[in-house]
Design a protein around this motif. Structure first.
Motif, short mmCIF file in Angstrom:
data_model
loop_
_atom_site.label_atom_id
_atom_site.label_comp_id
_atom_site.label_asym_id
_atom_site.label_seq_id
_atom_site.Cartn_x
_atom_site.Cartn_y
_atom_site.Cartn_z
N ILE A 1 0.84 -1.19 0.00
CA ILE A 1 0.00 0.00 0.00
C ILE A 1 0.88 1.25 0.00
O ILE A 1 2.07 1.20 0.29
N SER A 2 0.25 2.35 -0.33
CA SER A 2 0.89 3.66 -0.26
C SER A 2 -0.12 4.60 0.37
O SER A 2 -1.31 4.53 0.07
N ILE A 3 0.34 5.46 1.24
CA ILE A 3 -0.55 6.43 1.88
C ILE A 3 -0.30 7.80 1.27
O ILE A 3 0.83 8.27 1.24
N GLU A 4 -1.35 8.41 0.76
CA GLU A 4 -1.26 9.77 0.24
C GLU A 4 -1.77 10.70 1.34
O GLU A 4 -2.79 10.43 1.98
N ILE A 5 -1.06 11.80 1.56
CA ILE A 5 -1.41 12.76 2.61
C ILE A 5 -2.07 13.96 1.95
O ILE A 5 -1.51 14.55 1.03
N GLU A 6 -3.24 14.30 2.44
CA GLU A 6 -3.95 15.48 1.95
C GLU A 6 -4.01 16.51 3.06
O GLU A 6 -4.36 16.19 4.20
N LEU A 7 -3.66 17.74 2.74
CA LEU A 7 -3.79 18.85 3.67
C LEU A 7 -4.96 19.72 3.22
O LEU A 7 -5.08 20.02 2.04
N ARG A 8 -5.81 20.09 4.17
CA ARG A 8 -6.92 21.02 3.90
C ARG A 8 -6.88 22.11 4.94
O ARG A 8 -6.80 21.82 6.14
N ARG A 9 -6.92 23.33 4.49
CA ARG A 9 -6.96 24.45 5.44
C ARG A 9 -8.34 24.52 6.08
O ARG A 9 -9.36 24.38 5.40
N LYS A 10 -8.37 24.73 7.37
CA LYS A 10 -9.64 24.79 8.10
C LYS A 10 -10.41 26.06 7.78
O LYS A 10 -11.62 26.10 7.94
N ASP A 11 -9.71 27.11 7.31
CA ASP A 11 -10.39 28.37 6.98
C ASP A 11 -10.94 28.39 5.55
O ASP A 11 -11.51 29.39 5.12
N GLY A 12 -10.77 27.29 4.81
CA GLY A 12 -11.32 27.20 3.47
C GLY A 12 -10.42 27.74 2.37
O GLY A 12 -10.73 27.59 1.19
N LYS A 13 -9.33 28.39 2.73
CA LYS A 13 -8.41 28.91 1.72
C LYS A 13 -7.67 27.73 1.09
O LYS A 13 -7.51 26.68 1.70
N PRO A 14 -7.18 27.92 -0.14
CA PRO A 14 -6.44 26.81 -0.77
C PRO A 14 -5.10 26.59 -0.10
O PRO A 14 -4.45 27.53 0.37
N VAL A 15 -4.67 25.34 -0.07
CA VAL A 15 -3.36 24.97 0.47
C VAL A 15 -2.32 25.34 -0.58
O VAL A 15 -2.54 25.13 -1.79
N ASP A 16 -1.22 25.90 -0.15
CA ASP A 16 -0.13 26.23 -1.05
C ASP A 16 0.26 24.97 -1.83
O ASP A 16 0.54 23.92 -1.23
N SER A 17 0.27 25.05 -3.15
CA SER A 17 0.54 23.87 -3.97
C SER A 17 1.93 23.28 -3.68
O SER A 17 2.11 22.06 -3.72
N TRP A 18 2.91 24.13 -3.39
CA TRP A 18 4.24 23.64 -3.06
C TRP A 18 4.20 22.77 -1.80
O TRP A 18 4.81 21.71 -1.76
N LEU A 19 3.46 23.23 -0.79
CA LEU A 19 3.37 22.50 0.47
C LEU A 19 2.69 21.14 0.25
O LEU A 19 3.17 20.11 0.73
N GLN A 20 1.60 21.14 -0.51
CA GLN A 20 0.88 19.88 -0.78
C GLN A 20 1.78 18.93 -1.56
O GLN A 20 1.79 17.73 -1.31
#
Length: 86
Positions: A60-79
Motif C-alpha cells: 500500500i501507499s498512503i497519500e497525505i492530503e492537507l486542507r486548510r480549516k479556513d477554506g483557503k487553498p493549500v499552497d501547492s508547493w506544500l501539498q
C-alpha cells in the motif's frame, strides 16, 4: 543544521500504517509542518490508502492530503512536498 532524513515523510507515514501505528501519523505530519514554520492547527490532515505503484516492494501507499480549516487553498508547493517521493 537540519537533520537529514533519508526517508520521505510519505514513506514514513506509509510504514506507520503498515506497522499498525497509523494513529501516530498525524503527529508526524504536524511535526513536519512545524519544521516548515506552518501552524498544524491551521490544517486538517487526511490520509488516503492506495495500492502501491507497480514494481514497488510495498503493498500500500498512503497519500497525505492537507486542507486548510479556513477554506483557503493549500499552497501547492506544500501539498506537493508532503507527498514527495524519493
Amino acid at each position: 543544521m537540519a537533520k537529514i532524513n533519508p526517508y520521505t515523510l510519505q514513506m514514513q507515514v506509509t510504514r506507520m500504517f503498515q506497522d499498525g501505528q497509523g494513529f501516530f501519523a498525524t503527529m508526524k505530519v504536524q511535526d513536519w509542518l512545524r519544521e516548515r514554520n506552518e501552524d498544524p492547527a491551521t490544517y486538517d490532515i487526511i490520509f488516503h490508502q492506495k495500492p502501491a505503484p507497480p514494481g514497488s516492494k510495498e503493498v500500500i501507499s498512503i497519500e497525505i492530503e492537507l486542507r486548510r480549516k479556513d477554506g483557503k487553498p493549500v499552497d501547492s508547493w506544500l501539498q506537493e512536498q508532503v507527498n514527495h517521493h524519493a
